[in-house]
Design a protein around this motif. Structure first.
Motif, PDB file in Angstrom:
ATOM      1  N   PRO A 119       2.450  -0.963   5.992  1.00 29.17           N
ATOM      2  CA  PRO A 119       1.640  -0.902   4.781  1.00 29.17           C
ATOM      3  C   PRO A 119       2.403  -0.429   3.550  1.00 29.17           C
ATOM      4  O   PRO A 119       3.478   0.173   3.661  1.00 29.17           O
ATOM      5  N   GLU A 120       1.818  -0.699   2.375  1.00 30.05           N
ATOM      6  CA  GLU A 120       2.498  -0.364   1.113  1.00 30.05           C
ATOM      7  C   GLU A 120       2.806   1.105   0.998  1.00 30.05           C
ATOM      8  O   GLU A 120       3.796   1.496   0.434  1.00 30.05           O
ATOM      9  N   SER A 121       1.880   1.943   1.454  1.00 24.66           N
ATOM     10  CA  SER A 121       2.072   3.380   1.362  1.00 24.66           C
ATOM     11  C   SER A 121       1.511   3.972   2.628  1.00 24.66           C
ATOM     12  O   SER A 121       0.384   3.659   2.985  1.00 24.66           O
ATOM     13  N   LYS A 140       3.516   8.590  -7.192  1.00 24.57           N
ATOM     14  CA  LYS A 140       4.214   7.434  -6.647  1.00 24.57           C
ATOM     15  C   LYS A 140       3.391   6.636  -5.657  1.00 24.57           C
ATOM     16  O   LYS A 140       3.610   5.459  -5.464  1.00 24.57           O
ATOM     17  N   GLU A 141       2.433   7.301  -5.014  1.00 21.44           N
ATOM     18  CA  GLU A 141       1.718   6.617  -3.949  1.00 21.44           C
ATOM     19  C   GLU A 141       0.932   5.434  -4.493  1.00 21.44           C
ATOM     20  O   GLU A 141       0.364   5.491  -5.575  1.00 21.44           O
ATOM     21  N   VAL A 142       0.930   4.341  -3.732  1.00 18.82           N
ATOM     22  CA  VAL A 142       0.189   3.166  -4.185  1.00 18.82           C
ATOM     23  C   VAL A 142      -1.213   3.258  -3.602  1.00 18.82           C
ATOM     24  O   VAL A 142      -1.472   2.777  -2.517  1.00 18.82           O
ATOM     25  N   LYS A 196       2.083  -6.658   5.602  1.00 20.49           N
ATOM     26  CA  LYS A 196       1.261  -5.584   5.053  1.00 20.49           C
ATOM     27  C   LYS A 196       0.459  -4.882   6.134  1.00 20.49           C
ATOM     28  O   LYS A 196       0.116  -3.711   6.015  1.00 20.49           O
ATOM     29  N   SER A 248       6.725   4.540   1.031  1.00 21.63           N
ATOM     30  CA  SER A 248       6.137   3.401   0.340  1.00 21.63           C
ATOM     31  C   SER A 248       7.197   2.341   0.073  1.00 21.63           C
ATOM     32  O   SER A 248       8.388   2.602   0.115  1.00 21.63           O
ATOM     33  N   TRP A 249       6.701   1.158  -0.212  1.00 21.92           N
ATOM     34  CA  TRP A 249       7.600   0.035  -0.462  1.00 21.92           C
ATOM     35  C   TRP A 249       8.495   0.302  -1.658  1.00 21.92           C
ATOM     36  O   TRP A 249       8.058   0.841  -2.663  1.00 21.92           O
ATOM     37  N   ASN A 275      -3.501   0.001   2.065  1.00 21.97           N
ATOM     38  CA  ASN A 275      -3.380   0.424   3.453  1.00 21.97           C
ATOM     39  C   ASN A 275      -2.887   1.844   3.555  1.00 21.97           C
ATOM     40  O   ASN A 275      -1.921   2.126   4.234  1.00 21.97           O
ATOM     41  N   VAL A 276      -3.488   2.739   2.822  1.00 20.02           N
ATOM     42  CA  VAL A 276      -3.048   4.132   2.906  1.00 20.02           C
ATOM     43  C   VAL A 276      -3.799   4.793   4.030  1.00 20.02           C
ATOM     44  O   VAL A 276      -5.015   4.785   4.093  1.00 20.02           O
ATOM     45  N   ILE A 277      -3.054   5.354   4.942  1.00 21.97           N
ATOM     46  CA  ILE A 277      -3.696   6.036   6.065  1.00 21.97           C
ATOM     47  C   ILE A 277      -3.843   7.490   5.685  1.00 21.97           C
ATOM     48  O   ILE A 277      -2.869   8.168   5.422  1.00 21.97           O
ATOM     49  N   THR A 278      -5.051   7.976   5.615  1.00 27.07           N
ATOM     50  CA  THR A 278      -5.248   9.392   5.285  1.00 27.07           C
ATOM     51  C   THR A 278      -6.026  10.050   6.383  1.00 27.07           C
ATOM     52  O   THR A 278      -6.925   9.472   6.976  1.00 27.07           O
ATOM     53  N   ILE A 289       1.328   7.772   5.098  1.00 27.99           N
ATOM     54  CA  ILE A 289       1.707   9.177   5.207  1.00 27.99           C
ATOM     55  C   ILE A 289       2.479   9.352   6.504  1.00 27.99           C
ATOM     56  O   ILE A 289       2.063   8.874   7.566  1.00 27.99           O
ATOM     57  N   ILE A 300       5.337  10.709   2.084  1.00 31.92           N
ATOM     58  CA  ILE A 300       4.866   9.340   2.233  1.00 31.92           C
ATOM     59  C   ILE A 300       6.039   8.371   2.207  1.00 31.92           C
ATOM     60  O   ILE A 300       7.082   8.648   1.628  1.00 31.92           O
ATOM     61  N   LYS A 355       7.209   4.702 -11.331  1.00 42.28           N
ATOM     62  CA  LYS A 355       7.248   5.524 -10.124  1.00 42.28           C
ATOM     63  C   LYS A 355       8.465   6.418 -10.229  1.00 42.28           C
ATOM     64  O   LYS A 355       9.534   6.055  -9.758  1.00 42.28           O
TER      65      LYS A 355
END
Lengths: 347, 150, 340
Positions: free
Chosen positions: C59-61, A266-268, C55, C260-261, B2-5, C63, C258, A246
């Motif tokens: 959350p991990e990632s 980088k985004e997971v 989680k 992220s962790w 858990n990506v919020i888009t 926006i 974003i 990353k």
């Protein structure tokens, strides 16, 4: 040789200053595997042990030694490191020698012929299911299986060795170290596993429909949290600037400039996870020695060995090459044969 | 995951046209594509060409990244074995992409989206044929959604 | 006032029909909190999930906002906050206490609106441990217990004929009052649950953690650090670890920002722009993590940041054991004979 014999030899070498440090296995707080012991003190070498619980691949620590940040003015101690290697680990050393990352004089290899080690996760879940004492100090694991030392000093067998043996060991073709300076005990007979048996799981899997395959891998890769455990524990992932990290995750020594070298965002998210694993499989083509550490380090149990064994099978069947057997030959993807198969090329 | 888009994509009223990314080696395939153009041989205009000096320079990461960025199909074309301008670049690439093709198929990604071919500088017709074939195959499969990044 | 429910699965189905319900779901060899699919929940088979419930709240990632450049400059577009109503069922008391620790961080000096939107719309139903799930559990050593109610809205305890449900917060009271499947519990049931709680508390092995015994300069860190592989598993699976990084994904014209962790165990975490890194080696990073959990947080907030769930002990591939480190320091302070 014997366990005590090898330990006294190591102690002699340490005392005379011929080796810098010793990397072996010692008993820790987890009853299901021995943890790595990295030391240059004679007292601590006495705690070393060798058994079916020696699960880790210690060649990782040889690479780490090259990466330790030193105080200004100090130079790296270039004496050899004594490291305990099993069959699979010794092949990793060969790959490193082949790629000129380390020199032969940087390591003193203590070979440990092995008939298989256990899978700590499998052993732990079986223990939870079957034990009666709920006391982790009352477990004994040997090459006969997993036993519970009950109160009356009578041992109860909880599991056969087959049930707790690591999957990688069941299809191992190199029980004896292929490169070593000393051996802990006598060589063992090779397991007589054929190539067909070794690649059976991959063959079975390849017969599935493409939709089923994608469903399987989508499920697995959506679990991935990109912790980089697989990359960090692999002895062959030694790049200072990793193209899959990353951004600046694996930085070079503190006083050098870091450039953005990451090919993965980088985004997971799912797409990046698939790209990470595909790229990593390509980077390990012709190099992976199947030590199984990546799968062991994965906290969400992604079947990485299935992926890397597929690439290993392709390399073997197309180019007749096996990684880590000879440190003098050129790596397979750095050579070519004018008559290579090109049935996949169209047009 | 858990990506919020919440990305809103502008819907186009046009018919979907596949995006093909073609990595062509400078000395043979790119010249071949040039020849196809000069000779007025028709081939689908939805192919986007990226010129690399040699297929040996191609990193498998390029193919994967192309898919991530929304390519529906990827073509890698180079000189015939033995004709490489840099002597052996395409021979290394042959080994590399044999493994990548196997890996793509193993994961269940549609294998027909990735194509590798030898196109020499005088084979304008072959270049057009190769691109047309790939475009037709991809049209049947539809837009690529497996590796596309959100 | 305690309540009781005979058939927990009927209650779960009823709750899932109204809101998003998260229950521990088995996926081959790991258990994680996923949306309820109707499969019955079996408490005997459930130990603890691999990933903690943080989680769902963090959350991990995610926006934060979008940016786009036009002829007038940069325009920013806010992402709508996630205000969906959620219920988490089956979180162990340690995980729930972890949520309370996260609350201290995200509601501390500055209220984090993304976390807040999720937190206030989530109801947590905790599940007491009738016996410690893992041999590495040590919640009683960090001032918690297998039946602690910190951070949860309802505490569920499994009994032979159903589940006892204790209301901890107003949200929990409202939730239980709204279901017809839930009846008042009788005295016998309350007593049985209390007994289970007490017995379970005794079964967890207690170790003495003395926050003042932890030494900054100690050879132990070098030794543990040499073994560490810097994988970050301990931080990603810890219920209280919350470090994050904010990054730009896109180009200078348009893209998104974003969060992220991140993990303090990666080398680049503390890397400064000059190229200097105050924690270049792994020993220093391991030291930082343990100090943060047992010293810095305790000094600032009066409680350990660690909740004793045991995940870092179980899943560390090289067996770096927090409990062992704490015992070492305690014994050293007492000048006992220590063989590290």
């Amino acid at each position: 040789m014997s366990k005590e014999g090898i330990k006294s030899e190591i102690i002699d070498l340490l005392k005379s200053g011929k080796i810098k440090s010793f990397v072996g296995y010692e008993k820790g707080t987890n009853p299901f595997f021995l943890r790595p012991l990295i030391t240059s003190s004679v007292e601590e070498v006495k705690k070393a042990d060798f058994s079916v619980l020696c699960v880790s691949n210690l060649v990782r620590y040889v690479i780490d030694d090259f990466k330790i940040a030193l105080p200004r003015g100090k130079t790296r101690d270039s004496r050899p490191i004594a490291v305990v290697v099993k069959g699979c680990d010794s092949r990793a050393v060969n790959v490193l020698l082949q790629e000129h990352i380390i020199k032969r004089s940087d390591v003193f290899l203590i070979g440990m012929p092995c008939n298989g080690v256990i899978d700590p996760k499998a052993a732990e879940s079986l223990w939870y299911e079957r034990n009666k004492t709920h006391d982790p100090t009352k477990i004994r694991i040997s090459n006969e299986g997993m036993f519970e030392i009950a109160d009356g000093k009578e041992e109860i067998k909880l599991a056969d060795f087959d049930e707790i043996e690591s999957e990688k060991c069941k299809v191992c073709m190199h029980n004896n170290p292929v490169i070593y300076d000393e051996l802990v005990w006598d060589k063992v007979d090779d397991k007589k596993v054929t190539r067909g048996e070794r690649y059976k799981k991959v063959d079975d899997y390849e017969k599935l429909d493409p939709e089923k395959k994608w469903l399987f891998w989508s499920d697995e890769f959506s679990k991935c949290i990109r912790c980089y455990g697989c990359k960090n524990i692999c002895p062959l992932c030694y790049c200072e600037e990793c193209t899959l990290a990353k951004d600046k995750e694996k930085a070079v020594l503190p006083n050098e400039k870091i450039w953005k070298t990451s090919w993965i965002d980088k985004e997971v998210n799912f797409s990046n996870n698939v790209a990470y694993h595909m790229n990593r499989a390509m980077h390990l083509a012709g190099r992976c020695v199947d030590c199984g550490e990546c799968e062991r380090a994965c906290p969400v149990d992604i079947p990485l060995r299935l992926l890397y064994t597929k690439v290993e099978k392709d390399i073997y069947e197309r180019y007749g090459y096996e990684s880590g057997m000879d440190s003098e030959v050129k790596p397979v993807l750095a050579t070519f044969d004018i008559n290579d198969k090109e049935e996949f090329i169209e047009g | 995951m858990n990506v919020i888009t919440n990305v809103e994509e502008k819907a186009t009223e046009k018919v979907w046209e596949p995006k093909i990314i073609a990595f062509l080696c400078n000395w043979c395939s790119y010249a071949g594509a040039d020849l196809a153009g000069v000779s007025r041989i028709q081939y689908p205009p939805t192919v986007r060409v990226i010129r690399v000096m040699c297929t040996g320079r191609m990193n498998p990461s390029f193919v994967i990244k192309a898919f991530q960025n929304g390519a529906d199909g990827v073509l890698v074309a180079g000189c015939h074995p033995g004709d490489c301008h840099y002597i052996q670049g395409n021979l290394y690439a042959r080994r590399r992409y044999s493994i990548l093709a196997g890996l793509i198929e193993f994961l269940g990604i549609e294998r027909e989206r990735f194509m590798m071919s030898w196109v020499s500088a005088s084979e304008g017709g072959k270049f057009a044929k190769v691109v047309t074939e790939l475009t037709d195959r991809v049209k049947k499969l539809g837009p690529q959604n497996q590796l596309r990044r959100p | 006032m305690a309540k009781f429910v005979e058939d927990i699965n009927k209650l779960l189905v009823e709750l899932a029909s109204k809101v998003e319900l998260y229950v521990p779901t088995t996926n081959k060899s790991i258990v994680n909190f996923e949306k309820f699919t109707g499969e019955p929940f079996e408490a005997e088979k459930f130990k603890n999930s691999t990933e903690p419930i943080k989680k769902i709240l963090f959350p991990e990632s995610e926006i934060l906002y979008f940016y786009k450049k036009d002829e007038n400059g940069y325009k920013f577009e806010q992402v709508p906050l996630d205000e969906k109503k959620k219920i988490i069922f089956g979180a162990r008391p340690c995980d729930c206490a972890g949520v309370e620790r996260l609350d201290r961080v995200f509601y501390g000096d500055y209220m984090d609106p993304y976390y807040d939107a999720r937190r206030k719309n989530t109801i947590i139903i905790g599940l007491a441990c009738n016996e410690p799930p893992y041999h590495s559990c040590f919640c009683t050593s960090v001032d918690l217990s297998p039946s602690s109610t910190v951070g949860m809205d309802v505490l569920a305890t499994q009994l032979e004929n159903g589940y006892l449900l204790e209301e901890i917060s107003d949200k929990g009271k409202e939730l239980l009052g709204s279901s017809e499947l839930v009846r008042d519990a009788n005295e016998d049931e309350v007593k049985k649950a209390k007994k289970l709680h007490e017995e379970s508390h005794k079964k967890v092995k207690k170790i003495d953690i003395d926050t003042n015994a932890i030494e900054f300069e100690s050879d132990l860190w070098g030794r543990e650090g040499k073994r560490c592989i810097g994988c970050g598993t301990c931080t990603f699976l810890c219920p209280t670890c919350h470090c994050f990084t904010i990054e730009y994904v896109g180009s200078t014209r348009q893209g998104r920002v974003i969060r992220s962790w991140d993990t303090c165990q990666f080398q680049a975490y503390s890397l400064e722009a000059s190229g200097f890194n105050p924690r270049p080696n792994k020993g220093e990073r391991v030291r930082q993590r343990l100090h943060h959990k047992y010293r810095y947080f305790a000094d600032n907030f009066g409680e350990f940041q660690c909740v004793g769930c045991g995940r870092c002990v179980n899943l560390c591939p090289v067996n770096i054991d927090v409990r062992e480190v704490m015992v070492y320091f305690k014994k050293k302070k007492q000048k006992e004979e220590v063989i590290p």
